[in-house]
Design an enzyme around this catalytic site. Structure first.
Site, PDB file in Angstrom:
ATOM      1  N   ASP A   1       3.545   9.736 -19.444  1.00 38.97           N
ATOM      2  CA  ASP A   1       3.235   9.432 -20.856  1.00 38.97           C
ATOM      3  C   ASP A   1       3.921   8.136 -21.279  1.00 38.97           C
ATOM      4  OD1 ASP A   1       1.781  11.714 -20.964  1.00 38.97           O
ATOM      5  OD2 ASP A   1       3.171  12.853 -22.235  1.00 38.97           O
TER       6      ASP A   1
ATOM      7  N   HIS B   1       5.236  14.299 -15.852  1.00 37.24           N
ATOM      8  CA  HIS B   1       4.298  13.906 -16.911  1.00 37.24           C
ATOM      9  C   HIS B   1       4.968  13.144 -18.054  1.00 37.24           C
ATOM     10  CE1 HIS B   1       0.504  15.686 -15.563  1.00 37.24           C
ATOM     11  NE2 HIS B   1       1.292  16.518 -14.902  1.00 37.24           N
TER      12      HIS B   1
ATOM     13  N   GLU C   1      -5.875   8.103 -18.200  1.00 40.37           N
ATOM     14  CA  GLU C   1      -5.197   6.825 -17.943  1.00 40.37           C
ATOM     15  C   GLU C   1      -6.190   5.667 -18.027  1.00 40.37           C
ATOM     16  OE1 GLU C   1      -5.920   9.155 -15.805  1.00 40.37           O
ATOM     17  OE2 GLU C   1      -6.219   8.426 -13.749  1.00 40.37           O
TER      18      GLU C   1
ATOM     19  N   ASN D   1       2.323  10.658 -11.819  1.00 40.08           N
ATOM     20  CA  ASN D   1       2.691  11.897 -12.510  1.00 40.08           C
ATOM     21  C   ASN D   1       3.275  12.931 -11.555  1.00 40.08           C
ATOM     22  OD1 ASN D   1       2.170  11.446 -15.221  1.00 40.08           O
ATOM     23  ND2 ASN D   1      -0.002  11.933 -15.035  1.00 40.08           N
TER      24      ASN D   1
ATOM     25  N   ASP E   1      -8.139   0.992 -15.643  1.00 35.74           N
ATOM     26  CA  ASP E   1      -7.674   2.259 -15.088  1.00 35.74           C
ATOM     27  C   ASP E   1      -6.331   2.034 -14.400  1.00 35.74           C
ATOM     28  OD1 ASP E   1      -8.571   5.092 -14.493  1.00 35.74           O
ATOM     29  OD2 ASP E   1      -8.118   4.387 -12.465  1.00 35.74           O
TER      30      ASP E   1
END
Ligand code: MG
Length: 301
Positions: A189, A185, A216, A180, A172
């Protein structure tokens, strides 16, 4: 066509086998079987892309072979073309009803057989491409959860049969929401893609799998790997992500992007995946986060 495809030719008459083998040699690798039992064995072991099947054979007819192929998960999806001297419409209908994709009557015209085989192999190739695409995560370009679920089922059974340990890690990204929120975002990504590339470097053996589980979260499946080896790899991976030195300005853990990891190693038993396997790894991940993140916790099943 050189896609590494193979065709299993099943016929009790040597002359027919030889003829078909010569005919198809330029199209694919040809596997031969002279009766139904041999056909089922080779289909299971060598997973051909297509089967050319004679109907009239002693002991086991082609119809019986089709039925047996369909009862086995390993061979069910292999398309079968019947090549038979039985040329009445009722025979052809029976073959197609049983699930054959095509029916060719003997005596056959060699170039027609070759072209039909070529067409069917192309369909198989297209179907495989689509199936593989459906198992790739579009953002990170590594395996997706569906591919992981399938791999877990098959590796679970394989390790249960051989009595070998199976290891699973859940990874994680630490404080990814903050990342983010702070950087947007698109940057988020980009980081996931970068991490996936890094994880991919650790896929070293054929059965190993790295997949994006969702959001994630990533998973790593390591067959024939005990807790010691798997946890060592886990520590290596955690360190390598930190060493990427991707700035994470709003992380309370580090100045850089880090990951937490929970793992489990166990020797599987039974044919079905025990849901506790994933739950234990998830609990280890939870503990790693609770202890301050950017660390690896491993459990023994
Ligand atoms: Mg025959």
């Amino acid at each position: 066509m050189s896609l590494g495809q193979s065709v299993l030719v099943v016929d009790d008459e040597k002359q027919n086998r030889t003829l078909l083998a010569e005919l198809l040699a330029s199209e694919c690798r040809v596997i031969l079987a002279r009766n139904g039992i041999q056909a089922l064995e080779r289909a299971r072991e060598q997973a051909p892309d297509l089967i050319l099947l004679d109907v009239m054979m002693p002991e086991m007819s082609g119809y019986q072979v089709i039925q047996a192929l369909q009862q086995d998960d390993a061979t069910r999806q292999i398309p079968v073309i019947i090549i038979s001297a039985l040329d009445a419409p009722a025979d052809e209908e029976r073959g197609l009803d049983l699930g054959a994709v095509d029916y060719i009557t003997k005596p056959f015209h060699p170039s027609i057989v070759r072209k039909r085989v070529r067409n069917h192999l192309q369909s198989v190739h297209r179907r495989n491409l689509l199936e593989n695409l459906a198992k790739i995560d579009s953002l990170t370009e590594i395996a997706n959860r569906r591919r992981y679920d399938e791999a877990l089922e098959s590796e679970w059974r394989r390790c249960a049969r051989s009595g070998s340990p199976l290891s699973l890690a859940i990874i994680d990204v630490d404080h990814f929401k903050r990342y983010n929120d702070h950087l947007g975002h698109a940057e988020g990504d980009h980081v996931l893609h970068r991490i996936a590339c890094e994880l991919n470097r650790f896929v070293r053996r054929p059965g190993d799998l790295i997949a994006r589980y969702g959001g994630e979260e990533f998973v790593i499946l390591l067959p024939n790997t005990d807790a010691l080896a798997a946890a060592n790899l886990g520590h290596e991976i955690r360190a390598s992500i930190e060493a990427l030195a991707l700035p994470h300005p709003n992380s309370p853990v580090s100045r850089h992007v880090t990951v937490s990891m929970g793992g489990i190693s166990a020797v599987p038993t039974g044919g079905e995946v025990d849901p506790k396997f994933f739950q234990e790894a998830d609990a280890a991940l939870y503990a790693a986060k609770a202890e301050g993140r950017n660390r690896v916790f491993w459990r023994h099943g």
